[in-house]
Design a protein around this motif. Structure first.
Motif, PDB file in Angstrom:
ATOM      1  N   ILE A   9       0.844  -1.191   0.000  1.00 10.63           N
ATOM      2  CA  ILE A   9       0.000   0.000   0.000  1.00 10.63           C
ATOM      3  C   ILE A   9       0.883   1.248   0.000  1.00 10.63           C
ATOM      4  O   ILE A   9       1.749   1.395   0.855  1.00 10.63           O
ATOM      5  CB  ILE A   9      -0.933   0.004   1.231  1.00 10.63           C
ATOM      6  CG1 ILE A   9      -1.859  -1.202   1.195  1.00 10.63           C
ATOM      7  CG2 ILE A   9      -1.740   1.295   1.278  1.00 10.63           C
ATOM      8  CD1 ILE A   9      -2.688  -1.393   2.446  1.00 10.63           C
ATOM      9  N   PRO A  10       0.685   2.139  -0.960  1.00 12.81           N
ATOM     10  CA  PRO A  10       1.522   3.342  -1.008  1.00 12.81           C
ATOM     11  C   PRO A  10       1.220   4.296   0.146  1.00 12.81           C
ATOM     12  O   PRO A  10       0.091   4.359   0.638  1.00 12.81           O
ATOM     13  CB  PRO A  10       1.154   3.985  -2.346  1.00 12.81           C
ATOM     14  CG  PRO A  10      -0.206   3.469  -2.657  1.00 12.81           C
ATOM     15  CD  PRO A  10      -0.302   2.107  -2.023  1.00 12.81           C
ATOM     16  N   ILE A  21      -0.691  11.092  -2.494  1.00 13.53           N
ATOM     17  CA  ILE A  21      -1.663  10.124  -3.009  1.00 13.53           C
ATOM     18  C   ILE A  21      -2.651   9.798  -1.898  1.00 13.53           C
ATOM     19  O   ILE A  21      -2.253   9.522  -0.770  1.00 13.53           O
ATOM     20  CB  ILE A  21      -0.964   8.816  -3.445  1.00 13.53           C
ATOM     21  CG1 ILE A  21       0.020   9.064  -4.564  1.00 13.53           C
ATOM     22  CG2 ILE A  21      -2.001   7.780  -3.866  1.00 13.53           C
ATOM     23  CD1 ILE A  21       0.835   7.838  -4.927  1.00 13.53           C
ATOM     24  N   SER A  22      -3.920   9.817  -2.239  1.00 14.88           N
ATOM     25  CA  SER A  22      -4.948   9.390  -1.288  1.00 14.88           C
ATOM     26  C   SER A  22      -6.002   8.623  -2.068  1.00 14.88           C
ATOM     27  O   SER A  22      -6.761   9.208  -2.844  1.00 14.88           O
ATOM     28  CB  SER A  22      -5.573  10.606  -0.585  1.00 14.88           C
ATOM     29  OG  SER A  22      -6.508  10.172   0.365  1.00 14.88           O
ATOM     30  N   GLN A  26      -5.652   2.618   0.027  1.00 10.81           N
ATOM     31  CA  GLN A  26      -4.894   2.846   1.253  1.00 10.81           C
ATOM     32  C   GLN A  26      -5.720   2.592   2.516  1.00 10.81           C
ATOM     33  O   GLN A  26      -5.185   2.576   3.605  1.00 10.81           O
ATOM     34  CB  GLN A  26      -4.334   4.264   1.262  1.00 10.81           C
ATOM     35  CG  GLN A  26      -3.271   4.432   0.200  1.00 10.81           C
ATOM     36  CD  GLN A  26      -3.045   5.866  -0.150  1.00 10.81           C
ATOM     37  OE1 GLN A  26      -3.953   6.543  -0.595  1.00 10.81           O
ATOM     38  NE2 GLN A  26      -1.834   6.337   0.053  1.00 10.81           N
ATOM     39  N   VAL A  27      -7.014   2.389   2.362  1.00 11.83           N
ATOM     40  CA  VAL A  27      -7.882   2.141   3.502  1.00 11.83           C
ATOM     41  C   VAL A  27      -7.740   0.701   4.000  1.00 11.83           C
ATOM     42  O   VAL A  27      -7.978   0.416   5.159  1.00 11.83           O
ATOM     43  CB  VAL A  27      -9.355   2.463   3.138  1.00 11.83           C
ATOM     44  CG1 VAL A  27     -10.301   2.094   4.257  1.00 11.83           C
ATOM     45  CG2 VAL A  27      -9.494   3.924   2.784  1.00 11.83           C
ATOM     46  N   TYR A  28      -7.311  -0.201   3.138  1.00 10.20           N
ATOM     47  CA  TYR A  28      -7.160  -1.609   3.492  1.00 10.20           C
ATOM     48  C   TYR A  28      -6.368  -1.756   4.783  1.00 10.20           C
ATOM     49  O   TYR A  28      -5.409  -1.025   4.984  1.00 10.20           O
ATOM     50  CB  TYR A  28      -6.435  -2.357   2.354  1.00 10.20           C
ATOM     51  CG  TYR A  28      -6.165  -3.805   2.661  1.00 10.20           C
ATOM     52  CD1 TYR A  28      -7.124  -4.753   2.384  1.00 10.20           C
ATOM     53  CD2 TYR A  28      -4.970  -4.199   3.257  1.00 10.20           C
ATOM     54  CE1 TYR A  28      -6.891  -6.079   2.681  1.00 10.20           C
ATOM     55  CE2 TYR A  28      -4.736  -5.529   3.558  1.00 10.20           C
ATOM     56  CZ  TYR A  28      -5.702  -6.454   3.273  1.00 10.20           C
ATOM     57  OH  TYR A  28      -5.480  -7.768   3.574  1.00 10.20           O
ATOM     58  N   ARG A  39     -11.730  10.539   6.241  1.00 10.06           N
ATOM     59  CA  ARG A  39     -10.593  10.588   7.176  1.00 10.06           C
ATOM     60  C   ARG A  39      -9.274  10.691   6.423  1.00 10.06           C
ATOM     61  O   ARG A  39      -8.439  11.549   6.716  1.00 10.06           O
ATOM     62  CB  ARG A  39     -10.600   9.334   8.055  1.00 10.06           C
ATOM     63  CG  ARG A  39      -9.421   9.259   9.012  1.00 10.06           C
ATOM     64  CD  ARG A  39      -9.231   7.874   9.571  1.00 10.06           C
ATOM     65  NE  ARG A  39      -8.818   6.971   8.499  1.00 10.06           N
ATOM     66  CZ  ARG A  39      -8.725   5.661   8.646  1.00 10.06           C
ATOM     67  NH1 ARG A  39      -9.033   5.093   9.787  1.00 10.06           N
ATOM     68  NH2 ARG A  39      -8.339   4.911   7.640  1.00 10.06           N
ATOM     69  N   ASP A  40      -9.094   9.826   5.435  1.00  6.29           N
ATOM     70  CA  ASP A  40      -7.835   9.827   4.691  1.00  6.29           C
ATOM     71  C   ASP A  40      -7.689  11.048   3.802  1.00  6.29           C
ATOM     72  O   ASP A  40      -6.588  11.564   3.613  1.00  6.29           O
ATOM     73  CB  ASP A  40      -7.705   8.541   3.877  1.00  6.29           C
ATOM     74  CG  ASP A  40      -7.455   7.328   4.759  1.00  6.29           C
ATOM     75  OD1 ASP A  40      -7.346   7.493   5.998  1.00  6.29           O
ATOM     76  OD2 ASP A  40      -7.364   6.212   4.224  1.00  6.29           O
TER      77      ASP A  40
END
Length: 72
Positions: A9-10, A21-22, A26-28, A39-40
């Motif tokens: 995951i970056p 990057i969002s 990335q939530v994983y 949130r992210d």
């Protein structure tokens, strides 16, 4: 989903200056609900705002050329 996906995951911050990057990837491994996207996104927004403030501060504090007047 591949094995050890979480290691791939970056990060939000990248090696490129002022490039972030969002993504939902990335939530994983959390549920990919809207609340996590918000949130992210806020986290990424805070990083962008901080980068802008730092750039503005640096620009304001750069040494400006001093004009030298010569007597004729």
């Amino acid at each position: 989903m591949t094995k050890y996906y979480s290691r791939q995951i970056p990060q939000v911050e990248t090696p490129l200056k002022n490039f972030f990057i969002s993504t939902m990837a990335q939530v994983y491994p959390e549920d990919r609900g809207t609340n996590y996207a918000i949130r992210d996104g806020r986290k990424a927004g805070q990083l962008v705002a901080e980068a802008i403030r730092n750039e503005q501060w640096a620009a304001a504090n750069r040494r400006k050329p001093v004009a030298v007047l010569k007597r004729i």
